[in-house]
Design a protein around this motif. Structure first.
Motif, PDB file in Angstrom:
ATOM      1  N   ILE A  29      -5.025 -14.760  11.352  1.00 33.06           N
ATOM      2  CA  ILE A  29      -5.398 -13.504  10.681  1.00 33.06           C
ATOM      3  C   ILE A  29      -6.756 -13.026  11.169  1.00 33.06           C
ATOM      4  O   ILE A  29      -6.955 -11.824  11.404  1.00 33.06           O
ATOM      5  CB  ILE A  29      -5.345 -13.675   9.144  1.00 33.06           C
ATOM      6  N   SER A  30      -7.697 -13.939  11.383  1.00 34.79           N
ATOM      7  CA  SER A  30      -9.012 -13.565  11.916  1.00 34.79           C
ATOM      8  C   SER A  30      -8.885 -12.987  13.321  1.00 34.79           C
ATOM      9  O   SER A  30      -9.561 -12.014  13.663  1.00 34.79           O
ATOM     10  CB  SER A  30      -9.944 -14.783  11.939  1.00 34.79           C
ATOM     11  N   ALA A  31      -8.021 -13.583  14.144  1.00 32.46           N
ATOM     12  CA  ALA A  31      -7.796 -13.065  15.491  1.00 32.46           C
ATOM     13  C   ALA A  31      -7.216 -11.654  15.424  1.00 32.46           C
ATOM     14  O   ALA A  31      -7.614 -10.776  16.202  1.00 32.46           O
ATOM     15  CB  ALA A  31      -6.863 -13.995  16.264  1.00 32.46           C
ATOM     16  N   CYS A  32      -6.290 -11.431  14.506  1.00 27.72           N
ATOM     17  CA  CYS A  32      -5.713 -10.096  14.332  1.00 27.72           C
ATOM     18  C   CYS A  32      -6.776  -9.098  13.914  1.00 27.72           C
ATOM     19  O   CYS A  32      -6.777  -7.943  14.371  1.00 27.72           O
ATOM     20  CB  CYS A  32      -4.585 -10.135  13.305  1.00 27.72           C
ATOM     21  N   LEU A  68      -0.124  -6.751  11.754  1.00 31.50           N
ATOM     22  CA  LEU A  68       0.203  -8.141  12.059  1.00 31.50           C
ATOM     23  C   LEU A  68      -0.512  -9.077  11.088  1.00 31.50           C
ATOM     24  O   LEU A  68       0.082 -10.044  10.586  1.00 31.50           O
ATOM     25  CB  LEU A  68      -0.177  -8.460  13.507  1.00 31.50           C
ATOM     26  N   ALA A  69      -1.767  -8.780  10.788  1.00 33.67           N
ATOM     27  CA  ALA A  69      -2.521  -9.585   9.825  1.00 33.67           C
ATOM     28  C   ALA A  69      -1.863  -9.540   8.453  1.00 33.67           C
ATOM     29  O   ALA A  69      -1.712 -10.575   7.790  1.00 33.67           O
ATOM     30  CB  ALA A  69      -3.967  -9.093   9.731  1.00 33.67           C
ATOM     31  N   ALA A  70      -1.447  -8.357   8.022  1.00 37.85           N
ATOM     32  CA  ALA A  70      -0.779  -8.222   6.722  1.00 37.85           C
ATOM     33  C   ALA A  70       0.538  -8.988   6.714  1.00 37.85           C
ATOM     34  O   ALA A  70       0.893  -9.646   5.725  1.00 37.85           O
ATOM     35  CB  ALA A  70      -0.554  -6.748   6.401  1.00 37.85           C
ATOM     36  N   GLY A  71       1.261  -8.921   7.826  1.00 38.05           N
ATOM     37  CA  GLY A  71       2.512  -9.670   7.935  1.00 38.05           C
ATOM     38  C   GLY A  71       2.286 -11.172   7.842  1.00 38.05           C
ATOM     39  O   GLY A  71       3.053 -11.892   7.195  1.00 38.05           O
ATOM     40  N   ALA A  86      -9.305  -6.954   8.842  1.00 35.98           N
ATOM     41  CA  ALA A  86      -8.271  -6.395   9.716  1.00 35.98           C
ATOM     42  C   ALA A  86      -7.921  -4.969   9.287  1.00 35.98           C
ATOM     43  O   ALA A  86      -7.785  -4.076  10.129  1.00 35.98           O
ATOM     44  CB  ALA A  86      -7.033  -7.279   9.710  1.00 35.98           C
ATOM     45  N   CYS A  87      -7.777  -4.762   8.002  1.00 37.32           N
ATOM     46  CA  CYS A  87      -7.472  -3.422   7.490  1.00 37.32           C
ATOM     47  C   CYS A  87      -8.624  -2.460   7.746  1.00 37.32           C
ATOM     48  O   CYS A  87      -8.408  -1.304   8.137  1.00 37.32           O
ATOM     49  CB  CYS A  87      -7.145  -3.480   6.001  1.00 37.32           C
ATOM     50  N   GLU A  88      -9.840  -2.942   7.564  1.00 36.20           N
ATOM     51  CA  GLU A  88     -11.015  -2.095   7.816  1.00 36.20           C
ATOM     52  C   GLU A  88     -11.067  -1.681   9.280  1.00 36.20           C
ATOM     53  O   GLU A  88     -11.232  -0.507   9.591  1.00 36.20           O
ATOM     54  CB  GLU A  88     -12.288  -2.853   7.444  1.00 36.20           C
TER      55      GLU A  88
END
Length: 120
Positions: free
Chosen positions: A76-79, A87-90, A113-115
């Protein structure tokens, strides 16, 4: 000195390509990489290549290993760094579906990721 320790040292030195080379050597020579080996490799690449991190996640799963919170946090951090908010949300959803409990680190990475994807 274990191979995982060597990979971790390369990760701290931001030598992610060398960390991946150690992983590839382990895959050829043995012993078979485990979740800790993959999470160490993912930690090494997460700052530089979201796609390499996702490939490692795919390899981990292909070997029948279950991702833990460290693996998901790295992915998630990489995303987030790669501006791949969807992709992070997934991954956050997969994490919950797999019964892995998100941490504060997980939520911060997902929010980042969203930001970065301008998805507020």
């Amino acid at each position: 000195v274990t191979s995982t320790s060597v990979m971790s040292a390369y990760a701290r030195a931001e030598e992610w390509q060398r960390a991946l080379a150690v992983l590839r050597e382990i895959q050829v020579s043995g012993p078979a990489p485990d979740v800790v080996t993959y999470s160490t490799a993912m930690s090494a690449v997460e700052r530089r290549s979201w796609s390499a991190c996702m490939r490692l996640l795919g390899e981990l799963r292909a070997r029948g290993l279950a991702a833990d919170v460290v693996v998901f946090n790295s992915a998630i951090s990489a995303c987030a760094r790669g501006r791949r908010w969807a992709l992070a949300a997934g991954l956050l959803g997969e994490m919950r579906a797999d019964g892995v409990r998100p941490t504060t680190v997980t939520y911060c990475a997902a929010i980042t990721a969203c930001e970065k994807g301008q998805r507020w």
